[in-house]
Design an enzyme around this catalytic site. Structure first.
Site, PDB file in Angstrom:
ATOM      1  N   SER A 100       0.830  -1.198   0.000  1.00 29.06           N
ATOM      2  CA  SER A 100       0.000   0.000   0.000  1.00 29.06           C
ATOM      3  C   SER A 100       0.874   1.262   0.000  1.00 29.06           C
ATOM      4  CB  SER A 100      -0.969  -0.059   1.196  1.00 29.06           C
ATOM      5  OG  SER A 100      -1.999   0.881   1.061  1.00 29.06           O
ATOM      6  N   ASP A 105      -9.498  -5.293  -5.100  1.00 26.10           N
ATOM      7  CA  ASP A 105      -9.057  -4.304  -4.107  1.00 26.10           C
ATOM      8  C   ASP A 105     -10.123  -3.211  -4.019  1.00 26.10           C
ATOM      9  OD1 ASP A 105      -7.807  -2.277  -2.641  1.00 26.10           O
ATOM     10  OD2 ASP A 105      -5.865  -2.546  -3.611  1.00 26.10           O
ATOM     11  N   HIS A 108      -7.054  -6.001  -1.126  1.00 24.92           N
ATOM     12  CA  HIS A 108      -5.933  -5.072  -0.914  1.00 24.92           C
ATOM     13  C   HIS A 108      -4.841  -5.686  -0.049  1.00 24.92           C
ATOM     14  CE1 HIS A 108      -4.130  -1.064  -0.674  1.00 24.92           C
ATOM     15  NE2 HIS A 108      -4.040  -1.196   0.650  1.00 24.92           N
TER      16      HIS A 108
END
Length: 419
Positions: free
Chosen positions: A231, A326, A359
């Protein structure tokens, strides 16, 4: 014969080790329910169950026997682990203290009903630190980190491991990588000790300090190091590979090719954050979950391009991993854009996007977390992902990450002893 539950080759293993779960001593064709239970460090109970029917010899082997329903169905050797779920909603299973294992209780109950008659059980100890791996707390200079050293003189490939904008010092991925033969530095950069929860600016010099610290470790191979991030940590990994010397390989997990959310200041330059508008976040009326996928301005708009990380200047090798489900942000789209930019400059790059993955692509057998509280924002965030697909993606991604780093940091395949 009493009913026996067995975990092979050993009931004690690393968390990322696949195991064979077998049951012996059942009646031929007997209907049973298997249940896995794990209590995390905060006391939260995670459970999974599946219904099975024994074979003609009264045995069950989860690598061959299909589950007939429950938390999953079909032949899923590790299904009881990757489908673990808490009773309370929106809980993420993560290891805080890597010096202790997660203990998974495996129980067999009679029938496909209320699980009232226990037939047999055993415990699978799943560790995050391999035998002989050292854990060393690092508070040198400005650094807030933990160093993990594999046993032996080396030289080993060196890695820096970065998590996302939830902050903290996350160690469990780094400790597992060290258990697979990498000297790994888990690095905190926000929301930890005196590091602010939401920094006004991040200093590239802090990350350079981490690179220099790792490179001077005697056990680290001196030809360059790797960096991986998830991320926000993923775009930091790309920035490090672009602006700092000594980095040979970078892995971006659910990341982007631009600087996100916090300005990054280098020596004589600052990369601004990609513009965003929190007014575009969507909150579900039903669940209260927040969807951030539309808050960023269009990354194709040239007005945002000063936020791009100029990766094409880097000599490092890159691997991008993303999930097509995601729900936190459009990582697959952002990764595709980064890959195309690198390819336009004649650069080789590896890219893998996973159908049904969310994610939070974690080490294998950690169960999917579709939503949880974001520690810095204080909101319940939708991460996305479908259970089986996400589990398969994590297994594949973990293999790819290790193979990529062995290839580019050691010019070799993964040693068989590390598989």
């Amino acid at each position: 014969m009493a009913v026996q539950v067995m975990v092979l080759p050993s009931p004690r293993c690393l968390f990322d080790d696949p195991v064979q779960i077998r049951v012996a001593g059942l009646l031929p064709q007997q209907a049973v329910t298997l249940r896995a239970s794990l209590v995390d460090e905060s006391g939260e109970l995670f459970q999974a169950h599946a219904r099975y029917r024994a074979g003609s010899s009264g045995e069950l082997d989860l690598s061959r026997s299909p589950a007939l329903g429950g938390s999953y169905s079909g032949v899923e050797p590790m299904g009881l682990l990757w489908s673990l779920q808490s009773k309370a909603p929106y809980k993420r299973l993560a290891k805080r203290n890597v010096l202790t294992p997660f203990c998974v209780d495996l129980e067999v109950y009679e029938g496909h009903g209320d699980m009232s008659r226990l037939l047999g059980k055993c415990t699978n100890e799943r560790w995050f630190l391999g035998e002989g791996v050292k854990r060393i707390s690092v508070r040198e200079g400005h650094l807030k980190a933990t160093l993990f050293l594999p046993p032996g003189p080396g030289p080993f490939p060196g890695l820096i491991d970065l998590y996302g904008s939830g902050g903290g010092l996350v160690e469990y991925r780094a400790s597992l990588l060290a258990s697979r033969g990498f000297v790994t530095l888990a690095l905190a950069y926000m929301a930890f000790e005196d590091l602010p929860a939401m920094p006004e600016i991040l200093e590239l010099g802090y990350f350079e300090e981490a690179v220099n610290f790792l490179r001077k470790q005697q056990q680290v191979k001196d030809t360059g190091i790797g960096v991986l991030g998830l991320s926000k940590g993923a775009d930091l990994a790309l920035s490090m590979a672009t602006f700092l010397p000594g980095i040979k390989a970078a892995v971006s997990i659910s990341g982007s090719g631009f600087n996100s959310f916090i300005p990054l200041r280098g020596d004589g330059f600052t990369v601004p954050p990609h513009p965003y508008d929190l007014g575009r976040m969507k909150t579900s009326d039903e669940s209260g979950l927040v969807d951030f996928s539309d808050v960023l301005h269009d990354h194709r708009d040239p007005a945002t391009w000063d936020c791009r990380i100029p990766m094409e200047r880097s000599l490092a090798k890159f691997l991008f991993l993303s999930g097509l489900d995601d729900r936190n942000w459009k990582s697959d789209l952002y990764c595709q854009d980064a890959v195309q930019r690198l390819q336009q400059h004649g650069r080789e790059v590896e890219f893998c996007s996973y159908s049904g993955a969310g994610h939070l692509l974690e080490p294998p057998y950690l169960p999917l977390c579709q939503a949880s509280i974001h520690k810095v924002l204080g909101m319940f965030v939708h991460w996305g992902g479908q259970w089986r697909e996400h589990a398969k993606a994590q297994e594949d991604a973990w293999r790819r990450i290790q193979a990529f780093f062995w290839q580019h940091l050691m010019d070799s395949d993964i040693p068989k002893s590390k598989l």
